[in-house]
Motif scaffolding. Sequence first.
Motif, PDB file in Angstrom:
ATOM      1  N   LEU A   1      64.246  20.991  38.001  1.00  0.00           N
ATOM      2  CA  LEU A   1      63.814  20.358  39.053  1.00  0.00           C
ATOM      3  C   LEU A   1      63.265  20.934  40.396  1.00  0.00           C
ATOM      4  O   LEU A   1      62.033  20.870  40.779  1.00  0.00           O
ATOM      5  CB  LEU A   1      64.535  19.118  39.592  1.00  0.00           C
ATOM      6  N   ARG A   2      64.261  22.280  40.567  1.00  0.00           N
ATOM      7  CA  ARG A   2      63.780  23.197  41.671  1.00  0.00           C
ATOM      8  C   ARG A   2      62.435  23.663  41.203  1.00  0.00           C
ATOM      9  O   ARG A   2      61.472  23.871  42.379  1.00  0.00           O
ATOM     10  CB  ARG A   2      64.804  24.179  41.571  1.00  0.00           C
ATOM     11  N   LYS A   3      61.997  23.867  40.025  1.00  0.00           N
ATOM     12  CA  LYS A   3      60.812  24.507  39.741  1.00  0.00           C
ATOM     13  C   LYS A   3      59.524  23.647  39.658  1.00  0.00           C
ATOM     14  O   LYS A   3      58.471  23.869  39.535  1.00  0.00           O
ATOM     15  CB  LYS A   3      60.885  25.515  38.534  1.00  0.00           C
ATOM     16  N   THR A   4      59.932  22.234  39.768  1.00  0.00           N
ATOM     17  CA  THR A   4      59.087  21.335  39.330  1.00  0.00           C
ATOM     18  C   THR A   4      57.899  21.008  40.392  1.00  0.00           C
ATOM     19  O   THR A   4      58.363  20.719  41.582  1.00  0.00           O
ATOM     20  CB  THR A   4      59.623  20.116  38.824  1.00  0.00           C
ATOM     21  N   LYS A   5      56.457  21.249  40.044  1.00  0.00           N
ATOM     22  CA  LYS A   5      55.386  20.767  41.096  1.00  0.00           C
ATOM     23  C   LYS A   5      54.720  19.676  40.628  1.00  0.00           C
ATOM     24  O   LYS A   5      53.905  19.011  41.437  1.00  0.00           O
ATOM     25  CB  LYS A   5      54.495  22.126  41.393  1.00  0.00           C
ATOM     26  N   ARG A   6      54.772  19.565  39.247  1.00  0.00           N
ATOM     27  CA  ARG A   6      54.005  18.278  38.860  1.00  0.00           C
ATOM     28  C   ARG A   6      54.911  17.742  37.396  1.00  0.00           C
ATOM     29  O   ARG A   6      55.574  18.188  36.851  1.00  0.00           O
ATOM     30  CB  ARG A   6      52.877  18.943  38.318  1.00  0.00           C
ATOM     31  N   ILE A   7      54.563  16.502  37.316  1.00  0.00           N
ATOM     32  CA  ILE A   7      55.429  15.873  36.424  1.00  0.00           C
ATOM     33  C   ILE A   7      54.435  15.109  35.223  1.00  0.00           C
ATOM     34  O   ILE A   7      53.453  14.284  35.798  1.00  0.00           O
ATOM     35  CB  ILE A   7      56.402  14.793  36.651  1.00  0.00           C
ATOM     36  N   GLN A   8      54.717  15.261  33.860  1.00  0.00           N
ATOM     37  CA  GLN A   8      54.239  14.427  33.124  1.00  0.00           C
ATOM     38  C   GLN A   8      55.250  13.580  32.253  1.00  0.00           C
ATOM     39  O   GLN A   8      56.227  14.304  31.517  1.00  0.00           O
ATOM     40  CB  GLN A   8      53.102  15.234  32.079  1.00  0.00           C
TER      41      GLN A   8
END
Length: 596
Positions: free
Chosen positions: A282-289
């Motif tokens: 989650l720390r690296k997440t910028k966008r989710i699909q």
Amino acid sequence: MCGIVGLIRQKDAAGAVLEALQRLEYRGYDSVGLGVIDHKLDVFRKEGKINVLLDSFQGQFPEGGTAIAHTRWATHGRPEVKNAHPLSDGGIAVVHNGIIENEASLRQELIKGGALFSSDTDTEVILRLLLEDGGKVEDALPRILPRLEGAFALAILDERERNRIFFARRHSPLVLGIGEKENWMASDLSAFLPETREVIFLEEDRWGWITEEDIEIRRNDGSPVKPQVKIFPWNPVSAQKGRFSHFMLKEIHEQPRAITDTLSDKLSPQGLHLSEDVVALLRKTKRIQCVACGTSFNATLAFRSWVENIAGIPCEVEIASESRNRPLFPSEGLLVIAVSQSGETFDTLKAVEPFLDAQVPVLSVVNTTGNSLERCSTAILRTHAGMEIGVAASKTHLAQLSTLFLVALQLAELGGTDISDELLALRRLPSVLETVLGMERDIKEIAQRFTATQNALFLGRQRHWSTAMEGSLKLKEISYIHAEAYAAGEMKHGPIALISKEMLVVIIAPFDDHFKKIYGSLREVAARKGRILLLTTKEAPEVSEAEITLVLPTTIPLLSAFPALVALQIFAYWIARERGLDIDQPRNLAKTVTVE
Ligand code: F6R
């Protein structure tokens, strides 16, 4: 969907495999069959339910200790006896879950070689390939399996080898169970859990056999695999209805507990406590699909609204079967979230594959253990709803929602947002849901009023679009009432043409920032004489246009879907019950959809 059970022991396997098969009835099916080796192989098949098979043979089956059984949910070929499994000939019997995609070419080739087919199933090509090979099953399988395209879980009997049951799997689940002087195989471990909790979850592309004392597992190249035995924790109460008339009603009532259990390993007294690998992703997440199907897809719709609003992270949601055929746009910081209570839904498994191939991390939210999705995922979040037997999802959905809410909160916290109010409200949620459950009698009376309804429209805005989707899905699944869900603002762009005094319109509108706007839609429905059932909270002004207003307990607006969903589940349940329907096993539906 289709169920497989196999059992090998000294004697009398038939009754026990059928009993185990009954534990898979919740998956949905339309024909049933049994193969037993005593002195020779005998096969018994019927259209309809397991009881039909038991009744027509008065439960009298050969006494042999080697048996396989199958419930079939028709894909290739109608639900008729000739298509029921086991497919058998020449002393060999095959049961199969999944779909053989190159069935047509294999069938043609086999027919050219003189094979005579007796069914319309794709499964029969496996039987014919075994017969054409002519070798022992142990020798033939490694030659045949590479020729099959698609998905399969197989159990095979060979009259010449009465002390072995062969198995193979690719993309379709199959688990083995180790008993006392007996061994099991099944497509879902709930089949044999009352008999043994020592289980082996088979990896992809494995085949082998079980005997009374042994289990042999092989890779495609024939090399042996050391079995990884797990002891599965199981609460027998989950497989009993207790004081409830249906599993679905029991499972609706279990929701406060399902949420408490689901949160138990994800929250600590200090706050969020997700596992380190999940937090690292989650720390690296910028966008989710997100990818999911059915009810699980509806959970992702709710998640989108949470994660975008609380954490400011853009999120796309896509139905898994559609996602599979869309181009990927992988970029740094993309996280795929796959949601599936079973972890075996074929479309969802296929949807994550290209992302994994493109090195995009996949975080899965699953309810069962040892499933295919969790095995291929980068990280998993397990919901703890317990086994869900009613085909229509209820407690697993709320468990998914509470887990996804935590993901949104974790992302928000990583972004520096204070989430203490939301956490507090989440901890209080089970008692809010108890209040809704205490309203069952009122909701039942409302349901009785609408039992004869033919058509229903569910409307919600923003976070309640997903509530409307799920409410309408539950109603159509178990009551067979035609129900549609729309984002309320979209109604005037088409569905408004349907509104008449016969149309039930369920409007989900807890008092929040969107109330005024949805009230506008409500008035448009009222002006066209639609029958309005309004779900709201006590803070809302009185709405005289509604035929019925159901006042739900208040929680924070972000969580208001939870009490509304419980009310909508109870509403659907009581309508279906008043209509005298098979609530736990609605027609045509399967619990775990392992085909495309
Ligand atoms: C609806 C229902 C189905 C499932 C769908 C996905 O009540 O149960 O729509 O939600 O088939 O199943 P999972 O979550 O196992 O991937």
